[in-house]
Design an enzyme around this catalytic site. Structure first.
Site, PDB file in Angstrom:
ATOM      1  N   SER A  79      53.973  39.630 -63.764  1.00 33.34           N
ATOM      2  CA  SER A  79      55.023  38.851 -63.637  1.00 33.34           C
ATOM      3  C   SER A  79      55.732  38.506 -62.231  1.00 33.34           C
ATOM      4  O   SER A  79      56.260  39.143 -61.712  1.00 33.34           O
ATOM      5  CB  SER A  79      55.913  39.245 -64.833  1.00 33.34           C
ATOM      6  OG  SER A  79      57.024  38.592 -64.923  1.00 33.34           O
ATOM      7  N   LYS A 117      51.655  35.585 -64.518  1.00 37.64           N
ATOM      8  CA  LYS A 117      52.703  34.811 -65.248  1.00 37.64           C
ATOM      9  C   LYS A 117      53.872  34.359 -64.109  1.00 37.64           C
ATOM     10  O   LYS A 117      54.210  35.367 -63.491  1.00 37.64           O
ATOM     11  CB  LYS A 117      53.243  35.692 -65.984  1.00 37.64           C
ATOM     12  CG  LYS A 117      54.786  35.565 -66.783  1.00 37.64           C
ATOM     13  CD  LYS A 117      54.900  36.294 -68.152  1.00 37.64           C
ATOM     14  CE  LYS A 117      56.520  36.996 -67.975  1.00 37.64           C
ATOM     15  NZ  LYS A 117      56.843  37.770 -69.079  1.00 37.64           N
ATOM     16  N   LYS A 153      57.619  33.093 -63.757  1.00 40.91           N
ATOM     17  CA  LYS A 153      59.067  32.574 -64.245  1.00 40.91           C
ATOM     18  C   LYS A 153      59.289  31.441 -63.941  1.00 40.91           C
ATOM     19  O   LYS A 153      59.202  30.838 -62.811  1.00 40.91           O
ATOM     20  CB  LYS A 153      60.092  33.828 -63.755  1.00 40.91           C
ATOM     21  CG  LYS A 153      59.727  35.162 -64.090  1.00 40.91           C
ATOM     22  CD  LYS A 153      60.232  35.392 -65.597  1.00 40.91           C
ATOM     23  CE  LYS A 153      60.140  36.952 -65.998  1.00 40.91           C
ATOM     24  NZ  LYS A 153      60.503  36.867 -67.435  1.00 40.91           N
ATOM     25  N   ASP A 181      56.875  31.927 -68.386  1.00 39.98           N
ATOM     26  CA  ASP A 181      57.854  32.616 -69.096  1.00 39.98           C
ATOM     27  C   ASP A 181      59.222  31.927 -68.696  1.00 39.98           C
ATOM     28  O   ASP A 181      59.623  32.022 -67.437  1.00 39.98           O
ATOM     29  CB  ASP A 181      57.967  34.020 -69.056  1.00 39.98           C
ATOM     30  CG  ASP A 181      58.938  34.823 -69.754  1.00 39.98           C
ATOM     31  OD1 ASP A 181      59.680  34.075 -70.563  1.00 39.98           O
ATOM     32  OD2 ASP A 181      59.301  35.863 -69.289  1.00 39.98           O
ATOM     33  N   GLU A 217      55.850  31.000 -72.414  1.00 42.51           N
ATOM     34  CA  GLU A 217      56.750  32.249 -73.376  1.00 42.51           C
ATOM     35  C   GLU A 217      58.301  31.815 -73.210  1.00 42.51           C
ATOM     36  O   GLU A 217      58.841  31.553 -72.562  1.00 42.51           O
ATOM     37  CB  GLU A 217      56.645  33.410 -72.109  1.00 42.51           C
ATOM     38  CG  GLU A 217      57.101  34.709 -72.977  1.00 42.51           C
ATOM     39  CD  GLU A 217      57.157  35.851 -71.960  1.00 42.51           C
ATOM     40  OE1 GLU A 217      56.296  35.751 -71.042  1.00 42.51           O
ATOM     41  OE2 GLU A 217      57.881  37.022 -72.198  1.00 42.51           O
ATOM     42  N   ASP A 234      59.138  36.025 -77.162  1.00 47.25           N
ATOM     43  CA  ASP A 234      59.481  37.408 -76.520  1.00 47.25           C
ATOM     44  C   ASP A 234      60.717  37.696 -77.258  1.00 47.25           C
ATOM     45  O   ASP A 234      60.998  38.358 -78.091  1.00 47.25           O
ATOM     46  CB  ASP A 234      59.562  37.331 -75.056  1.00 47.25           C
ATOM     47  CG  ASP A 234      60.148  38.530 -74.330  1.00 47.25           C
ATOM     48  OD1 ASP A 234      60.639  39.099 -75.094  1.00 47.25           O
ATOM     49  OD2 ASP A 234      60.117  38.577 -72.967  1.00 47.25           O
ATOM     50  N   LYS A 252      57.364  44.107 -76.934  1.00 42.16           N
ATOM     51  CA  LYS A 252      57.860  45.006 -76.498  1.00 42.16           C
ATOM     52  C   LYS A 252      58.461  46.152 -77.389  1.00 42.16           C
ATOM     53  O   LYS A 252      59.285  45.655 -78.176  1.00 42.16           O
ATOM     54  CB  LYS A 252      59.039  44.512 -75.602  1.00 42.16           C
ATOM     55  CG  LYS A 252      58.616  43.419 -74.335  1.00 42.16           C
ATOM     56  CD  LYS A 252      59.871  43.019 -73.850  1.00 42.16           C
ATOM     57  CE  LYS A 252      59.356  42.051 -72.691  1.00 42.16           C
ATOM     58  NZ  LYS A 252      60.533  41.321 -72.135  1.00 42.16           N
ATOM     59  N   GLY A 280      56.697  43.713 -70.421  1.00 44.93           N
ATOM     60  CA  GLY A 280      57.050  44.905 -69.642  1.00 44.93           C
ATOM     61  C   GLY A 280      58.744  44.615 -69.289  1.00 44.93           C
ATOM     62  O   GLY A 280      59.133  43.476 -69.683  1.00 44.93           O
TER      63      GLY A 280
HETATM   64  O1  OSB Z   1      60.983  38.277 -70.107  1.00 44.79           O
HETATM   65  O2  OSB Z   1      59.175  39.535 -70.103  1.00 44.79           O
HETATM   66  C1  OSB Z   1      60.444  39.280 -69.658  1.00 44.79           C
HETATM   67  C2  OSB Z   1      61.458  41.845 -67.010  1.00 44.79           C
HETATM   68  C3  OSB Z   1      62.845  42.158 -67.490  1.00 44.79           C
HETATM   69  C4  OSB Z   1      63.290  41.301 -68.709  1.00 44.79           C
HETATM   70  C5  OSB Z   1      62.534  40.522 -69.340  1.00 44.79           C
HETATM   71  C6  OSB Z   1      61.131  40.259 -68.856  1.00 44.79           C
HETATM   72  C7  OSB Z   1      60.598  40.866 -67.775  1.00 44.79           C
HETATM   73  C8  OSB Z   1      59.461  40.568 -67.094  1.00 44.79           C
HETATM   74  C9  OSB Z   1      58.863  41.626 -66.225  1.00 44.79           C
HETATM   75  O3  OSB Z   1      58.915  39.433 -67.071  1.00 44.79           O
HETATM   76  C10 OSB Z   1      57.717  42.179 -66.826  1.00 44.79           C
HETATM   77  C11 OSB Z   1      57.299  43.480 -66.192  1.00 44.79           C
HETATM   78  O4  OSB Z   1      57.791  44.596 -66.261  1.00 44.79           O
HETATM   79  O5  OSB Z   1      56.214  43.423 -65.174  1.00 44.79           O
HETATM   80 MG    MG Z   2      59.531  37.356 -71.612  1.00 38.44          MG
END
Ligand code: OSB
Ligand code: MG
Length: 366
Positions: free
Chosen positions: A130, A156, A158, A184, A209, A234, A258, A286
């Site tokens: 991510s 992925k 953001k 995401d 996402e 999510d 999750k 994650g």
């Molecule tokens: O939206 O998936 C998410 C990290 C913290 C809070 C929300 C998200 C995330 C990530 C990181 O996208 C995923 C990772 O742990 O590598």
């Molecule tokens: Mg997410």
């Protein structure tokens, strides 16, 4: 014992929600009769991703959750944790940390791995990464190049309004359409952005996402009909039942699982079983976990329904030094620990070094 750790991240992680420079971790260390069990609470320091946050999780565990488990002092089984805590609404991440610690203690004592207990069928799981929002497109391309070279199976990005079409165009131009790419939004858009979001279709993303608010299942169903890109949820998915409802209503075609968001690894397994039966693809999300939470996620991701690479990256993507033996990337995969329980060994020396607060709770599963 409850512990708070301060774990600096190797680089700040920016999302549409804000910037995270260090992970403020809450750990549950539970002394079982025959083994010590560990659980990681994935709540973030601020209530931006979800209503939970570290201070609040700590308080609800101490004042409302542990007392409900202590009534069953004797032989508390992991299966009993969720029913005993169900009178308390919400607080899934706090509940998950407790259930995970009880489960780890039980399984370590029984000599059974978390992966085999949950029904894992793989000895390694595909790793994705991510990538946070960067200052410039050049920074983004450089970061993505590093992850592609490391061997991650999918990227992925953001996104947020103002950081979507341009970075995606740059990544596709630079790396081509062979790269598995997804985005995401962490709920940063509204249904009014549907026309804009349809511009993402040309980038042939694996999925989009959580574009809309957590509570907007029907909005996602409307959006899903306007886009070619599959919608993945999510934040919206807070239980197996909510997942089934979202699927039935056409709000999503894919689910990011999750455990902390649905209230436990056992609830996550239930969600998996329902989705697997219906052929809905899953991947393991994650929350910037340490080796403790990561080991549990890797075990979960070894179930057969997890057909897409997860946000389970190697330890060095997050931390200079992890608190267990590090997870390392091997040909784009992480190896599923086969030892008892989580199958990793928390390093007490390292943990003590990063512990900022310890609270001994008079609590023994005897
Ligand atoms: O939206 O998936 C998410 C990290 C913290 C809070 C929300 C998200 C995330 C990530 C990181 O996208 C995923 C990772 O742990 O590598
Ligand atoms: Mg997410």
């Amino acid at each position: 014992m409850l512990r708070r750790l301060a774990m600096p991240l190797v680089s700040p992680f920016r999302t549409s929600l804000g910037v995270e420079a260090a992970r403020d971790v809450l750990l549950v260390q539970m002394e079982g009769p025959d083994a010590v069990g560990w659980g990681e609470c994935v709540a973030m320091s601020e209530p931006l991703y979800s209503p939970e946050y570290v201070e609040g999780a700590h308080a609800v565990i101490r004042s409302h959750l542990l007392p409900r488990l202590q009534r069953r002092r004797g032989q508390l089984l992991a299966d009993e944790v969720a029913p005993l805590l169900s009178a308390v609404k919400g607080h899934q991440m706090a509940k998950t940390a407790l259930e995970a610690a009880v489960l780890d203690a039980d399984l370590r004592a029984a000599g059974v791995s978390m992966a085999s207990h949950l029904g894992g069928v793989r000895d390694r799981v595909g790793a994705g990464v991510s990538v946070g929002i960067t200052a410039t497109i050049d920074d983004l391309l450089e970061t993505v190049a590093g992850h592609v070279e490391a061997g991650y199976l999918r990227i992925k990005l953001k996104v947020e309004p103002g950081w979507d079409v341009e970075p995606l165009r740059a990544v596709r131009e630079h790396f081509g359409y062979g790269l598995a790419l997804q985005v995401d939004a962490n709920a940063a858009y509204t249904l009014g952005d549907a026309g804009h979001l349809s511009k993402l279709d040309e980038f042939e993303l694996v999925l989009l996402e959580q574009p809309l608010r957590d509570d907007d299942i029907s909005g996602h169903a409307v959006l899903a009909r306007k886009l070619r890109t599959p919608i993945c949820l999510d934040e919206s998915i807070t239980s197996a039942a909510v997942a089934l409802d979202a699927i039935d209503r056409g709000a999503c075609a894919i689910i990011n699982v999750k455990a902390g968001r649905v209230g436990g690894y056992l609830e996550a397994k239930k969600l998996h079983d329902c989705c697997f039966e219906r052929g809905v693809p899953l991947w393991c999300g994650g929350m910037l976990e340490t080796g403790i939470g990561r080991a549990a996620n890797v075990a979960l991701a070894s179930l057969p329904g997890f057909t897409l690479p997860g946000d389970i990256s190697a330890s060095d993507r997050y931390f200079r030094r992890d608190i267990t033996e590090p997870f390392v990337l091997r040909a784009g995969h992480l190896v599923v620990p086969q030892g008892p329980g989580l199958g990793v060994t928390p390093d007490l020396e390292v943990i003590d070094e990063v512990t900022t607060f310890k609270e001994e709770i008079i609590w023994q599963v005897t």
